[in-house]
Enzyme design. Structure first.
Site, PDB file in Angstrom:
ATOM      1  CB  CYS A 127      -0.889  -0.022   1.233  1.00 14.82           C
ATOM      2  SG  CYS A 127       0.086  -0.061   2.746  1.00 14.82           S
ATOM      3  CG  HIS A 172       3.982  -8.031  10.297  1.00 15.02           C
ATOM      4  ND1 HIS A 172       2.764  -7.580  10.735  1.00 15.02           N
ATOM      5  CD2 HIS A 172       4.820  -7.898  11.350  1.00 15.02           C
ATOM      6  CE1 HIS A 172       2.877  -7.193  11.989  1.00 15.02           C
ATOM      7  NE2 HIS A 172       4.110  -7.377  12.384  1.00 15.02           N
ATOM      8  CG  HIS A 215       1.990  -0.500  12.976  1.00 18.46           C
ATOM      9  ND1 HIS A 215       0.924  -0.786  12.176  1.00 18.46           N
ATOM     10  CD2 HIS A 215       2.684  -1.660  13.127  1.00 18.46           C
ATOM     11  CE1 HIS A 215       0.983  -2.070  11.852  1.00 18.46           C
ATOM     12  NE2 HIS A 215       2.034  -2.616  12.401  1.00 18.46           N
ATOM     13  CB  CYS A 272       0.814   5.168   7.215  1.00 17.49           C
ATOM     14  SG  CYS A 272      -0.287   5.471   5.825  1.00 17.49           S
ATOM     15  CG  HIS A 286      -2.388  -3.224  16.300  1.00 16.93           C
ATOM     16  ND1 HIS A 286      -1.802  -2.141  15.679  1.00 16.93           N
ATOM     17  CD2 HIS A 286      -2.295  -4.252  15.422  1.00 16.93           C
ATOM     18  CE1 HIS A 286      -1.383  -2.498  14.479  1.00 16.93           C
ATOM     19  NE2 HIS A 286      -1.668  -3.777  14.307  1.00 16.93           N
ATOM     20  CD  GLU A 341      -3.513   2.074  12.885  1.00  9.89           C
ATOM     21  OE1 GLU A 341      -3.279   1.120  12.127  1.00  9.89           O
ATOM     22  OE2 GLU A 341      -4.508   2.818  12.758  1.00  9.89           O
ATOM     23  CB  CYS A 358      -6.494   2.812   5.504  1.00 11.28           C
ATOM     24  SG  CYS A 358      -5.571   2.529   3.995  1.00 11.28           S
ATOM     25  CB  SER A 417       1.756 -10.469   6.586  1.00 16.40           C
ATOM     26  OG  SER A 417       0.682  -9.769   6.002  1.00 16.40           O
ATOM     27  CG  ASN A 473      -2.133  -7.379   4.994  1.00 16.26           C
ATOM     28  OD1 ASN A 473      -2.122  -7.601   3.796  1.00 16.26           O
ATOM     29  ND2 ASN A 473      -1.079  -6.904   5.644  1.00 16.26           N
TER      30      ASN A 473
HETATM   31 FE1  F3S Z   1      -1.131   1.060   4.304  1.00 16.05          FE
HETATM   32 FE2  F3S Z   1      -1.244   3.352   5.536  1.00 16.05          FE
HETATM   33 FE3  F3S Z   1      -3.441   2.153   4.819  1.00 16.05          FE
HETATM   34  S1  F3S Z   1       0.198   1.717   5.935  1.00 16.05           S
HETATM   35  S2  F3S Z   1      -2.965  -0.030   4.956  1.00 16.05           S
HETATM   36  S3  F3S Z   1      -1.901   2.982   3.444  1.00 16.05           S
HETATM   37  S4  F3S Z   1      -3.068   3.188   6.728  1.00 16.05           S
END
Ligand code: F3S
Length: 284
Positions: free
Chosen positions: A15, A44, A76, A98, A126, A128, A192, A220, A222
């Site tokens: 991302c 990760h 995070h 981010c 977590h 974040e 997000c 990971s 996700n």
């Molecule tokens: Fe990636 Fe930032 Fe979204 S790290 S998952 S673009 S909050």
């Protein structure tokens, strides 16, 4: 045998926040004087962490473990006091938090300063969520499910923010539980879309494929979720970390191969996997 096709999901792989953090880490490795450390693994993805190590970027768990040089804050984010402590110790800080996570920090801080009781929809503990809590000054309720609010006293004015990777339905459930109990409710939707876009695209692609390759760290969350979604739609789904794990037996009689990757998988890994797939197909 008919020619098989390889299709990469519409949304797949790193991302925006992860690409940015990787760029910042490789730049720091090249330009910084002294040792470069990330506070926790940058992402990760063991292959990426190993590659960074080859470039001279190591991992520390804590600012206290870095004696000099540069520390990199990962996507995070962290509690602001961690950055203060790093600077006190004379370390240079590269903040790869981010920007979407930063937005959550700003919203949380604003709601608290306007007198709202803050509720964070997210996973307690977590990193974040810890960072959001810290940015908000440490006083907020962290809940993942509406039921967790039952025995909690709420003030008349409540503000809500969300961990970026939560789902819209988790947010809706919490908001629906709070609304009847307060006189003012301010919700800032800080979810997000990167995660849900990748999941949706993987689901669509897997349903038209007879083999699905999911690339990303086994650690990971996700990527594991993507593999689970793909398996539901295509039983011939394989979660790999690196392209050399792929076996030609997976491709027997297969006509349409789908490829997807978690939000922590760099695009170079997707490219490598597609090249190896093509090689295996050419050899059948
Ligand atoms: Fe990636 Fe930032 Fe979204 S790290 S998952 S673009 S909050």
């Amino acid at each position: 045998m008919t020619m098989a096709t390889i299709e990469v999901a519409r949304y797949a792989g790193a991302c925006y926040g992860v690409e940015r953090a990787l760029d910042m880490a490789y730049t720091a490795a090249k330009d910084a004087s002294g040792p470069v450390n990330t506070l926790g693994p940058l992402i990760h993805n063991p292959l990426v962490v190993q590659d960074l190590a080859r470039e001279g970027v190591s991992v520390v768990d804590d600012v206290e473990q870095a004696d000099s040089g540069t520390v990199i804050v990962r996507t995070h984010g962290v509690v602001p006091s961690v950055v203060d402590r790093a600077r006190e110790r004379g370390l240079a800080v590269v903040d790869a938090t981010c920007p979407y996570v930063k937005k959550v920090h700003h919203a949380a801080r604003r709601l608290v300063s306007e007198g709202f009781q803050l509720v964070i929809v997210g996973e307690a503990g977590h990193p974040e969520v810890e960072g959001i809590l810290g940015a908000a000054g440490g006083s907020a309720l962290v809940v993942q499910e509406a039921s967790e609010l039952e025995s909690v006293e709420l003030s008349r004015r409540v503000g809500v923010v969300v961990q970026t990777t939560q789902t819209a339905s988790a947010l809706s459930r919490v908001v629906a539980a709070i609304a009847p109990r307060v006189s003012e409710l301010h919700v800032v939707n800080t979810i997000c879309e990167a995660t849900s876009e990748r999941q949706q695209a993987a689901r669509e692609l897997a349903s038209s494929c007879d083999c699905m390759i999911v690339i990303g760290g086994k650690n990971s969350a996700n990527t594991c979720r993507l593999a689970q979604i793909c398996t539901e739609a295509c039983r011939n789904t394989h979660h790999i970390e690196d392209s050399d794990e792929m076996l030609s037996s997976w491709l027997e009689g297969v006509e349409h191969i789908g490829v997807t990757a978690g939000a922590s998988t760099p695009s170079s890994h997707i490219k490598r996997a597609c090249e190896r797939l093509q090689m295996l197909l050419d050899a059948r």
